[in-house]
Design a protein around this motif. Structure first.
Motif, mmCIF file in Angstrom:
data_model
loop_
_atom_site.group_PDB
_atom_site.id
_atom_site.type_symbol
_atom_site.label_atom_id
_atom_site.label_comp_id
_atom_site.label_asym_id
_atom_site.label_seq_id
_atom_site.Cartn_x
_atom_site.Cartn_y
_atom_site.Cartn_z
ATOM 1 N N GLU A 1 99.830 106.032 87.607
ATOM 2 C CA GLU A 1 98.526 106.628 87.340
ATOM 3 C C GLU A 1 97.744 105.737 86.392
ATOM 4 N N GLN A 2 96.484 105.622 86.660
ATOM 5 C CA GLN A 2 95.630 104.878 85.739
ATOM 6 C C GLN A 2 94.419 105.725 85.403
ATOM 7 N N THR A 3 94.301 106.070 84.138
ATOM 8 C CA THR A 3 93.128 106.815 83.668
ATOM 9 C C THR A 3 92.618 106.081 82.431
ATOM 10 N N LEU A 4 91.568 106.607 81.836
ATOM 11 C CA LEU A 4 91.042 105.997 80.610
ATOM 12 C C LEU A 4 92.069 106.066 79.483
ATOM 13 N N MET A 5 92.842 107.162 79.461
ATOM 14 C CA MET A 5 93.769 107.400 78.370
ATOM 15 C C MET A 5 95.154 106.807 78.618
ATOM 16 N N PHE A 6 95.492 106.621 79.870
ATOM 17 C CA PHE A 6 96.888 106.357 80.191
ATOM 18 C C PHE A 6 97.008 105.431 81.386
ATOM 19 N N GLN A 7 97.928 104.500 81.306
ATOM 20 C CA GLN A 7 98.220 103.681 82.454
ATOM 21 C C GLN A 7 99.720 103.495 82.530
ATOM 22 N N GLY A 8 100.304 103.820 83.657
ATOM 23 C CA GLY A 8 101.741 103.630 83.779
ATOM 24 C C GLY A 8 102.370 104.628 84.717
ATOM 25 N N PHE A 9 103.690 104.704 84.623
ATOM 26 C CA PHE A 9 104.425 105.618 85.483
ATOM 27 C C PHE A 9 104.140 107.055 85.108
ATOM 28 N N LYS A 10 104.139 107.908 86.124
ATOM 29 C CA LYS A 10 103.982 109.332 85.856
ATOM 30 C C LYS A 10 104.897 110.089 86.805
ATOM 31 N N PHE A 11 105.653 111.016 86.261
ATOM 32 C CA PHE A 11 106.481 111.867 87.113
ATOM 33 C C PHE A 11 105.672 113.052 87.603
ATOM 34 N N ARG A 12 105.807 113.332 88.883
ATOM 35 C CA ARG A 12 105.232 114.565 89.421
ATOM 36 C C ARG A 12 106.422 115.440 89.777
ATOM 37 N N ASN A 13 106.644 116.450 88.963
ATOM 38 C CA ASN A 13 107.880 117.210 89.054
ATOM 39 C C ASN A 13 107.619 118.693 89.286
ATOM 40 N N PRO A 14 108.009 119.203 90.458
ATOM 41 C CA PRO A 14 107.753 120.622 90.767
ATOM 42 C C PRO A 14 108.607 121.557 89.912
ATOM 43 N N ASN A 15 109.625 121.031 89.237
ATOM 44 C CA ASN A 15 110.461 121.862 88.375
ATOM 45 C C ASN A 15 109.836 122.110 87.007
ATOM 46 N N GLU A 16 108.717 121.453 86.751
ATOM 47 C CA GLU A 16 108.081 121.643 85.452
ATOM 48 C C GLU A 16 107.449 123.014 85.380
ATOM 49 N N ALA A 17 107.920 123.819 84.457
ATOM 50 C CA ALA A 17 107.317 125.138 84.269
ATOM 51 C C ALA A 17 106.101 124.990 83.366
ATOM 52 N N THR A 18 106.299 124.323 82.239
ATOM 53 C CA THR A 18 105.163 124.059 81.361
ATOM 54 C C THR A 18 105.194 122.586 81.018
ATOM 55 N N SER A 19 104.045 122.003 81.015
ATOM 56 C CA SER A 19 103.946 120.594 80.675
ATOM 57 C C SER A 19 102.953 120.509 79.538
ATOM 58 N N CYS A 20 103.197 119.618 78.601
ATOM 59 C CA CYS A 20 102.321 119.621 77.431
ATOM 60 C C CYS A 20 101.035 118.851 77.693
ATOM 61 N N GLY A 21 100.876 118.325 78.909
ATOM 62 C CA GLY A 21 99.632 117.628 79.222
ATOM 63 C C GLY A 21 99.758 116.137 79.030
ATOM 64 N N CYS A 22 100.761 115.693 78.275
ATOM 65 C CA CYS A 22 100.892 114.253 78.084
ATOM 66 C C CYS A 22 101.665 113.626 79.232
ATOM 67 N N GLY A 23 102.327 114.485 80.062
ATOM 68 C CA GLY A 23 103.040 113.965 81.202
ATOM 69 C C GLY A 23 104.375 113.352 80.841
ATOM 70 N N HIS A 24 104.766 113.493 79.580
ATOM 71 C CA HIS A 24 106.017 112.876 79.143
ATOM 72 C C HIS A 24 107.082 113.869 78.767
ATOM 73 N N SER A 25 106.706 115.126 78.586
ATOM 74 C CA SER A 25 107.737 116.113 78.273
ATOM 75 C C SER A 25 107.408 117.428 78.960
ATOM 76 N N PHE A 26 108.426 118.248 79.122
ATOM 77 C CA PHE A 26 108.251 119.454 79.927
ATOM 78 C C PHE A 26 109.420 120.393 79.694
ATOM 79 N N THR A 27 109.292 121.617 80.136
ATOM 80 C CA THR A 27 110.433 122.535 80.172
ATOM 81 C C THR A 27 110.720 122.831 81.636
ATOM 82 N N VAL A 28 111.950 123.185 81.918
ATOM 83 C CA VAL A 28 112.346 123.479 83.300
ATOM 84 C C VAL A 28 112.467 124.977 83.455
ATOM 85 N N ARG A 29 111.912 125.508 84.534
ATOM 86 C CA ARG A 29 112.020 126.963 84.712
ATOM 87 C C ARG A 29 113.351 127.326 85.349
#
Length: 114
Positions: A86-114
């Protein structure tokens, strides 16, 4: 067991990985993907260069000539997800798209699993 198709690495992620490895001067190194405890939502993603051979607990995924190594424990959480770029103004690099993420903090780097 978990089928190989359970984890997807997109073409964009492969291209980015190739660039990164070449820029580092280690085109033959692998990229390790994983999960560790911590981060603002309980888990955070690990993405790092891996110069060593994969261990017995590792699964190796090959995509576009790049090897991605995932340890078995992390694969449980990463199953069904995709590694994208993903490349945005704020971020460039790898990004996980994970359907197991229940809540994501928006930074795309941490999450909880439901």
């Amino acid at each position: 067991g978990i089928g190989k198709a359970s984890f997807v690495i997109t073409d964009k992620a492969v291209e980015f990985a190739k660039k990164k490895l070449a820029g580092r001067g280690t085109p033959d190194a692998a990229i390790r993907l994983g999960i560790k405890g911590g981060g603002c939502s309980g888990f955070s993603y690990v993405i790092q260069f891996e110069d060593d051979a994969p261990g017995e607990r590792d699964r190796v995924f090959e995509a576009g000539g790049v090897r991605f190594i995932v340890d078995r424990k992390s694969l449980v959480y990463l199953a069904g997800s995709a590694l994208d770029y993903e490349q945005t103004l704020m971020f460039q690099g790898f990004k996980f798209r994970n359907p197991n993420e229940a809540t994501s903090c928006g930074c795309g780097h941490s999450f909880t699993v439901r």
